[in-house]
Design a protein around this motif. Structure first.
Motif, PDB file in Angstrom:
ATOM      1  N   GLU A   1     -37.407  29.548   4.060  1.00 50.68           N
ATOM      2  CA  GLU A   1     -38.310  30.460   3.356  1.00 50.68           C
ATOM      3  C   GLU A   1     -38.683  29.909   1.985  1.00 50.68           C
ATOM      4  O   GLU A   1     -37.911  29.184   1.350  1.00 50.68           O
ATOM      5  CB  GLU A   1     -37.641  31.826   3.195  1.00 50.68           C
ATOM      6  CG  GLU A   1     -37.526  32.604   4.481  1.00 50.68           C
ATOM      7  CD  GLU A   1     -36.601  31.974   5.516  1.00 50.68           C
ATOM      8  OE1 GLU A   1     -35.553  31.426   5.115  1.00 50.68           O
ATOM      9  OE2 GLU A   1     -36.958  31.991   6.706  1.00 50.68           O
TER      10      GLU A   1
ATOM     11  N   TYR B   1     -38.061  34.861   0.307  1.00 45.48           N
ATOM     12  CA  TYR B   1     -36.685  35.367   0.145  1.00 45.48           C
ATOM     13  C   TYR B   1     -36.705  36.675  -0.651  1.00 45.48           C
ATOM     14  O   TYR B   1     -36.011  37.630  -0.338  1.00 45.48           O
ATOM     15  CB  TYR B   1     -35.797  34.345  -0.577  1.00 45.48           C
ATOM     16  CG  TYR B   1     -35.312  33.201   0.299  1.00 45.48           C
ATOM     17  CD1 TYR B   1     -34.664  33.436   1.514  1.00 45.48           C
ATOM     18  CD2 TYR B   1     -35.469  31.872  -0.106  1.00 45.48           C
ATOM     19  CE1 TYR B   1     -34.205  32.382   2.303  1.00 45.48           C
ATOM     20  CE2 TYR B   1     -35.010  30.815   0.673  1.00 45.48           C
ATOM     21  CZ  TYR B   1     -34.378  31.076   1.880  1.00 45.48           C
ATOM     22  OH  TYR B   1     -33.929  30.040   2.651  1.00 45.48           O
TER      23      TYR B   1
ATOM     24  N   ASN C   1     -26.031  29.397   3.064  1.00 46.05           N
ATOM     25  CA  ASN C   1     -26.743  29.103   1.812  1.00 46.05           C
ATOM     26  C   ASN C   1     -27.106  30.423   1.132  1.00 46.05           C
ATOM     27  O   ASN C   1     -27.405  31.402   1.814  1.00 46.05           O
ATOM     28  CB  ASN C   1     -28.009  28.265   2.082  1.00 46.05           C
ATOM     29  CG  ASN C   1     -28.884  28.832   3.177  1.00 46.05           C
ATOM     30  OD1 ASN C   1     -28.413  29.135   4.276  1.00 46.05           O
ATOM     31  ND2 ASN C   1     -30.154  29.000   2.893  1.00 46.05           N
TER      32      ASN C   1
HETATM   33  N1  HPA Z   1     -33.321  31.004   6.324  1.00 48.81           N
HETATM   34  C1  HPA Z   1     -33.456  31.218   7.638  1.00 48.81           C
HETATM   35  N2  HPA Z   1     -32.463  30.966   8.498  1.00 48.81           N
HETATM   36  C2  HPA Z   1     -31.307  30.516   8.010  1.00 48.81           C
HETATM   37  C3  HPA Z   1     -31.124  30.272   6.647  1.00 48.81           C
HETATM   38  C4  HPA Z   1     -32.192  30.541   5.749  1.00 48.81           C
HETATM   39  O1  HPA Z   1     -32.091  30.356   4.528  1.00 48.81           O
HETATM   40  N3  HPA Z   1     -29.844  29.813   6.494  1.00 48.81           N
HETATM   41  C5  HPA Z   1     -29.297  29.779   7.736  1.00 48.81           C
HETATM   42  N4  HPA Z   1     -30.175  30.212   8.654  1.00 48.81           N
END
Ligand code: HPA
Length: 278
Positions: free
Chosen positions: A194, A199, A236
């Motif tokens: 994203e 986000y 993350n």
């Molecule tokens: N975005 C979308 N899918 C994901 C992410 C993300 O930041 N991290 C792990 N899968």
């Protein structure tokens, strides 16, 4: 041929190969949960390519296998290798394994996946227990003619993420000293990650974590009355935006690897609780 008849043929094939009548629960061994397959006792491994109408898995390394066996004495069917929208699979392909699980008599489905964190109090490596979802995928696996043999035309989605399993997950997490965040999962198309604005949008609409899978499988499972429990490894942290850094696949995999034992422990102990429920 109708999807139901294809899934029924696949289920018959699996029954014959594994010499079983039914399974109690299904597991999708997504990111963070792949090690669970080593815990399955007396495993019978069936290649997806051998199962009638099962799509073949293209991306992941040791993927494309269904493992039938027992975990804590509970009969499980575990899928190593799943199908994502971003890979180009159709709704029918993405959810075919869940359709087959339902016809094998599965009462519960456990799903593991990697997710991005959309809430400030989360850290990379934490575990999210999904309590609800927002589907931003441009597909729904139930689109098209409804087959009543699977379930109703307009299935209710009020209690999709089973309360008993969620309560059990919190109890187990407390006993094992594992931090667990309740989370709303936002499903996004991928494969690009994203933008900061996206986000922020996902946080504003009520999302706690974001991922590129899971929701189609959950919708198909609920259509068939299968109880669902989903756990995500926060690979993350994406919010607030000043915590956002460039996400590399190496970093994501390292975080997931470190957190994987927590996910495996939670899911294996949750499967043990199914003995109490069914
Ligand atoms: N975005 C979308 N899918 C994901 C992410 C993300 O930041 N991290 C792990 N899968």
């Amino acid at each position: 041929m109708k999807l139901y008849d294809k899934a029924a043929q696949a289920a018959e094939y699996i029954r014959a190969r594994a010499n079983i009548n039914d399974v109690t629960c299904g597991v999708i061994l997504g990111t963070g949960l792949s090690g669970l397959r080593e815990m399955i006792e007396q495993p019978i491994v069936i290649a997806y390519d051998d199962i009638p109408y099962m799509p073949s898995s293209t991306v992941e390394s040791h993927a494309g296998q269904l493992i039938i066996g027992t975990l804590h004495g509970v009969r499980v069917a575990a899928f190593a290798g799943r199908f994502h929208y971003y890979e180009g699979y159709s709704e029918e392909e993405i959810t075919f394994g869940v359709r087959v699980l339902g016809l094998l008599g599965a009462e519960a489905l456990f799903v593991g996946s990697a997710v991005g964190g959309l809430q400030g109090e989360q850290s990379a490596g934490d575990i999210a227990l999904i309590r609800d979802h927002i589907n931003l995928l441009p597909i729904n696996p139930l689109r098209g003619e409804n087959d009543e043999r699977f379930g109703p035309r307009f299935p209710d989605m009020m209690k999709s993420y089973d309360e008993l399993f969620r309560q059990a997950a919190h109890d187990i997490a407390q006993e094992e000293n594992i931090k667990l965040h309740n989370a709303v999962y936002v499903a996004t198309q991928g494969p690009s990650l994203e933008t900061p604005a996206e986000y922020q949008y996902m946080n504003r609409i009520g999302g706690d974590v974001v991922g590129m899978s899971t929701v189609p499988e959950v919708i198909a499972a609920r259509h068939q009355g299968i109880r669902v429990c989903v756990l995500g490894v926060i690979s993350n942290v994406c919010f607030p935006l000043d915590r956002l850094t460039k996400t590399t696949i190496e970093e994501v995999l390292k975080t997931v690897e470190e957190a994987a034992p927590k996910m495996q422990l939670l899911v294996s102990r949750l499967i043990q609780t199914t003995k109490l429920f069914f």
